[in-house]
Design a protein around this motif. Structure first.
Motif, PDB file in Angstrom:
ATOM      1  N   LEU A 131     -12.171  -5.888  17.331  1.00 56.59           N
ATOM      2  CA  LEU A 131     -12.646  -7.254  17.119  1.00 56.59           C
ATOM      3  C   LEU A 131     -14.166  -7.278  16.942  1.00 56.59           C
ATOM      4  N   GLU A 132     -14.846  -6.412  17.685  1.00 52.89           N
ATOM      5  CA  GLU A 132     -16.291  -6.273  17.511  1.00 52.89           C
ATOM      6  C   GLU A 132     -16.614  -5.851  16.074  1.00 52.89           C
ATOM      7  N   ALA A 133     -15.814  -4.926  15.558  1.00 49.96           N
ATOM      8  CA  ALA A 133     -16.046  -4.448  14.202  1.00 49.96           C
ATOM      9  C   ALA A 133     -15.863  -5.572  13.184  1.00 49.96           C
ATOM     10  N   PHE A 134     -14.825  -6.362  13.356  1.00 49.91           N
ATOM     11  CA  PHE A 134     -14.647  -7.504  12.462  1.00 49.91           C
ATOM     12  C   PHE A 134     -15.884  -8.407  12.492  1.00 49.91           C
ATOM     13  N   GLY A 135     -16.388  -8.658  13.691  1.00 46.83           N
ATOM     14  CA  GLY A 135     -17.569  -9.499  13.822  1.00 46.83           C
ATOM     15  C   GLY A 135     -18.776  -8.900  13.129  1.00 46.83           C
ATOM     16  N   LEU A 174      -2.528   2.595  19.406  1.00 45.35           N
ATOM     17  CA  LEU A 174      -2.532   1.179  19.056  1.00 45.35           C
ATOM     18  C   LEU A 174      -2.122   1.020  17.599  1.00 45.35           C
ATOM     19  N   GLU A 175      -1.093   0.221  17.372  1.00 46.51           N
ATOM     20  CA  GLU A 175      -0.738  -0.175  16.016  1.00 46.51           C
ATOM     21  C   GLU A 175      -1.483  -1.471  15.697  1.00 46.51           C
ATOM     22  N   VAL A 176      -2.056  -1.531  14.511  1.00 48.33           N
ATOM     23  CA  VAL A 176      -2.783  -2.714  14.071  1.00 48.33           C
ATOM     24  C   VAL A 176      -2.169  -3.171  12.754  1.00 48.33           C
ATOM     25  N   VAL A 177      -1.561  -4.346  12.786  1.00 48.79           N
ATOM     26  CA  VAL A 177      -0.964  -4.920  11.580  1.00 48.79           C
ATOM     27  C   VAL A 177      -1.937  -5.963  11.038  1.00 48.79           C
ATOM     28  N   ILE A 178      -2.330  -5.805   9.785  1.00 46.37           N
ATOM     29  CA  ILE A 178      -3.305  -6.707   9.164  1.00 46.37           C
ATOM     30  C   ILE A 178      -2.668  -7.357   7.944  1.00 46.37           C
ATOM     31  N   GLU A 179      -2.738  -8.658   7.917  1.00 50.32           N
ATOM     32  CA  GLU A 179      -2.236  -9.414   6.778  1.00 50.32           C
ATOM     33  C   GLU A 179      -3.395 -10.189   6.160  1.00 50.32           C
ATOM     34  N   ALA A 180      -3.554 -10.039   4.854  1.00 45.17           N
ATOM     35  CA  ALA A 180      -4.575 -10.782   4.130  1.00 45.17           C
ATOM     36  C   ALA A 180      -3.896 -11.869   3.310  1.00 45.17           C
ATOM     37  N   SER A 220      -2.122 -17.488 -11.432  1.00 38.38           N
ATOM     38  CA  SER A 220      -1.253 -16.685 -10.565  1.00 38.38           C
ATOM     39  C   SER A 220      -1.215 -17.278  -9.177  1.00 38.38           C
ATOM     40  N   GLY A 221      -0.085 -17.116  -8.552  1.00 40.97           N
ATOM     41  CA  GLY A 221       0.055 -17.626  -7.193  1.00 40.97           C
ATOM     42  C   GLY A 221      -0.585 -16.692  -6.187  1.00 40.97           C
ATOM     43  N   GLY A 222      -0.855 -17.212  -5.008  1.00 37.82           N
ATOM     44  CA  GLY A 222      -1.401 -16.381  -3.944  1.00 37.82           C
ATOM     45  C   GLY A 222      -0.345 -15.434  -3.406  1.00 37.82           C
ATOM     46  N   GLN A 223      -0.773 -14.418  -2.679  1.00 39.66           N
ATOM     47  CA  GLN A 223       0.158 -13.443  -2.130  1.00 39.66           C
ATOM     48  C   GLN A 223      -0.392 -12.894  -0.835  1.00 39.66           C
ATOM     49  N   ASP A 224       0.470 -12.745   0.133  1.00 38.02           N
ATOM     50  CA  ASP A 224       0.079 -12.126   1.388  1.00 38.02           C
ATOM     51  C   ASP A 224       0.224 -10.615   1.258  1.00 38.02           C
ATOM     52  N   THR A 225      -0.824  -9.891   1.580  1.00 36.16           N
ATOM     53  CA  THR A 225      -0.806  -8.437   1.533  1.00 36.16           C
ATOM     54  C   THR A 225      -0.892  -7.912   2.959  1.00 36.16           C
ATOM     55  N   VAL A 226       0.109  -7.152   3.375  1.00 34.51           N
ATOM     56  CA  VAL A 226       0.219  -6.723   4.763  1.00 34.51           C
ATOM     57  C   VAL A 226       0.273  -5.205   4.852  1.00 34.51           C
ATOM     58  N   HIS A 227      -0.492  -4.654   5.778  1.00 33.28           N
ATOM     59  CA  HIS A 227      -0.508  -3.216   6.000  1.00 33.28           C
ATOM     60  C   HIS A 227      -0.503  -2.929   7.506  1.00 33.28           C
ATOM     61  N   ARG A 228      -0.027  -1.756   7.852  1.00 37.50           N
ATOM     62  CA  ARG A 228       0.008  -1.326   9.251  1.00 37.50           C
ATOM     63  C   ARG A 228      -0.818  -0.052   9.393  1.00 37.50           C
ATOM     64  N   PHE A 229      -1.661  -0.036  10.431  1.00 39.76           N
ATOM     65  CA  PHE A 229      -2.518   1.106  10.703  1.00 39.76           C
ATOM     66  C   PHE A 229      -2.330   1.542  12.152  1.00 39.76           C
ATOM     67  N   THR A 230      -2.698   2.768  12.436  1.00 37.83           N
ATOM     68  CA  THR A 230      -2.645   3.256  13.810  1.00 37.83           C
ATOM     69  C   THR A 230      -4.006   3.815  14.187  1.00 37.83           C
ATOM     70  N   ASP A 255     -13.503  -1.262   8.330  1.00 35.98           N
ATOM     71  CA  ASP A 255     -13.930  -1.560   6.961  1.00 35.98           C
ATOM     72  C   ASP A 255     -13.001  -0.885   5.950  1.00 35.98           C
ATOM     73  N   ALA A 256     -12.576   0.335   6.254  1.00 36.28           N
ATOM     74  CA  ALA A 256     -11.654   1.039   5.363  1.00 36.28           C
ATOM     75  C   ALA A 256     -10.301   0.326   5.329  1.00 36.28           C
ATOM     76  N   TRP A 257      -9.851  -0.157   6.486  1.00 39.65           N
ATOM     77  CA  TRP A 257      -8.598  -0.918   6.520  1.00 39.65           C
ATOM     78  C   TRP A 257      -8.705  -2.143   5.615  1.00 39.65           C
ATOM     79  N   LEU A 258      -9.809  -2.863   5.763  1.00 43.63           N
ATOM     80  CA  LEU A 258      -9.969  -4.106   5.010  1.00 43.63           C
ATOM     81  C   LEU A 258     -10.035  -3.844   3.509  1.00 43.63           C
ATOM     82  N   HIS A 259     -10.707  -2.780   3.115  1.00 38.89           N
ATOM     83  CA  HIS A 259     -10.757  -2.457   1.695  1.00 38.89           C
ATOM     84  C   HIS A 259      -9.357  -2.172   1.162  1.00 38.89           C
ATOM     85  N   GLN A 260      -8.548  -1.513   1.968  1.00 42.74           N
ATOM     86  CA  GLN A 260      -7.192  -1.205   1.522  1.00 42.74           C
ATOM     87  C   GLN A 260      -6.347  -2.472   1.431  1.00 42.74           C
ATOM     88  N   VAL A 261      -6.476  -3.354   2.436  1.00 46.44           N
ATOM     89  CA  VAL A 261      -5.660  -4.563   2.460  1.00 46.44           C
ATOM     90  C   VAL A 261      -6.089  -5.535   1.362  1.00 46.44           C
TER      91      VAL A 261
END
Length: 323
Positions: A148-152, A207-213, A221-231, A247-253
């Motif tokens: 969460l600190e990293a997101f901030g 820790l599994e981290v599921v991120i949905e953008a 084009s319509g919007g789309q939810d993009t979801v990935h799982r990281f460990t 940051d690498a997770w976010l670039h991928q998502v």
């Protein structure tokens, strides 16, 4: 934290219970200690079992509407098998281990939104009575806090958090619900994504981290939810390394184009899919968002104590929910 209730189901003049939890926030997968203090009523009784129930209020998504429900996340037996004399006092100390997936209710002392409760249940001569509820504060694990600190530090801000009933397919989820932490992107990403939803699924080995953008819809084009799982691991790493990891997770998502990224089969029963301590400069943005979204302990328009009262009322009317 203290709660008291005369056990009416055991008859007028029955024993009363007062459960005291050790002060301070607990941690997922960590110990929760305290003691159950009993006072005998008008007659001698045999206390067959004392249970503590970890309960939560969750959101349930239907086809046409959304409603709240109450679920038991864990049940602990902490005592029983003794005689409680008339007007006698008896104390049962306990230490239990919370589930690793226990939702986080606060960050840096600020409430995130979800409210958990501990309920005491006493069984005497075959009669079972549910004690009162009190809120349980749960802080993040070090790895969760660092993420969460990293997101901030990457410019993202907290929006809200809730608990969803359902399971995330393809993960090791064990509890009947999962927590979604919604954060908003910095200005540089606002053109590509509305918000990011983060779910932590902790376990002893990592820790599994599921991120949905939630991607913005374009003109044609319509919007789309993009979801990935990281460990990731629980091991402490420099915050700069954690920032780079996130940051690498976010670039991928976020960078996954709709034509090339198949949506991750996310949740059963969830609203997205068919079934569905160091305060750095970045943390300030997240914590400020937490404070704005849950100022003075207000959760969805009511303070935590009122939510707990509502959960208690729900248990009285939803006897079938707890098992």
């Amino acid at each position: 934290m203290v709660f008291k209730k005369l056990l009416g189901a055991l008859g007028v003049g029955g024993p009363s219970v007062d459960t005291v939890l050790q002060p301070g926030p607990a941690l997922p997968g960590g110990p929760l200690s305290g003691e159950v203090r009993l006072r005998g009523g008008g007659t001698d009784v045999t206390v067959e079992q004392i249970s503590l129930l970890l309960v939560a209020r969750v959101e349930v998504e239907g086809h046409d509407e959304e409603h709240d429900s109450t679920v038991v996340l864990e049940r602990f037996t902490v005592g029983g098998g003794f005689r409680l004399a008339q007007d006698a006092e008896h104390t049962v100390p306990f230490t239990v281990t919370l589930p690793w997936e226990t939702p986080v209710t606060q960050l840096h002392g600020q409430p995130l939104g979800p409210v958990l409760g501990i309920r005491t249940e006493l069984e005497v001569a075959g009669a079972r009575d549910k004690g009162d509820l009190d809120a349980l504060a749960v802080g993040p694990l070090p790895a969760q806090e660092a993420i969460l600190e990293a997101f901030g530090q990457l410019g993202y801000g907290f929006k809200s958090a809730d608990l969803e009933l359902g399971h995330i397919r393809g993960t090791g989820q064990r509890l009947p619900c999962y927590q979604e932490i919604e954060i908003v992107p910095p200005a540089g990403q606002a053109h590509a994504v509305n918000e990011i939803e983060v779910t932590f699924l902790a376990a002893p080995d990592g820790l599994e981290v599921v991120i949905e953008a939630d991607r913005r819809a374009g003109l044609f084009s319509g919007g789309q939810d993009t979801v990935h799982r990281f460990t990731t691991s629980h091991h402490a790493v420099p915050q700069a390394d954690r920032n780079a990891e996130v940051d690498a997770w976010l670039h991928q998502v976020i960078g996954a184009h709709a034509a090339h990224a198949a949506p991750y089969p996310y949740a059963q029963g969830g609203h997205h899919h068919d079934d569905h301590h160091r305060s750095g400069p970045g943390t300030g943005a997240v914590v400020a968002g937490v404070a704005a979204g849950a100022a003075v302990g207000v959760v969805g328009g009511m303070v935590a104590a009122e939510v707990i009262d509502e959960i208690g009322d729900a248990f009285e009317g939803e006897g079938g929910e707890e098992e």
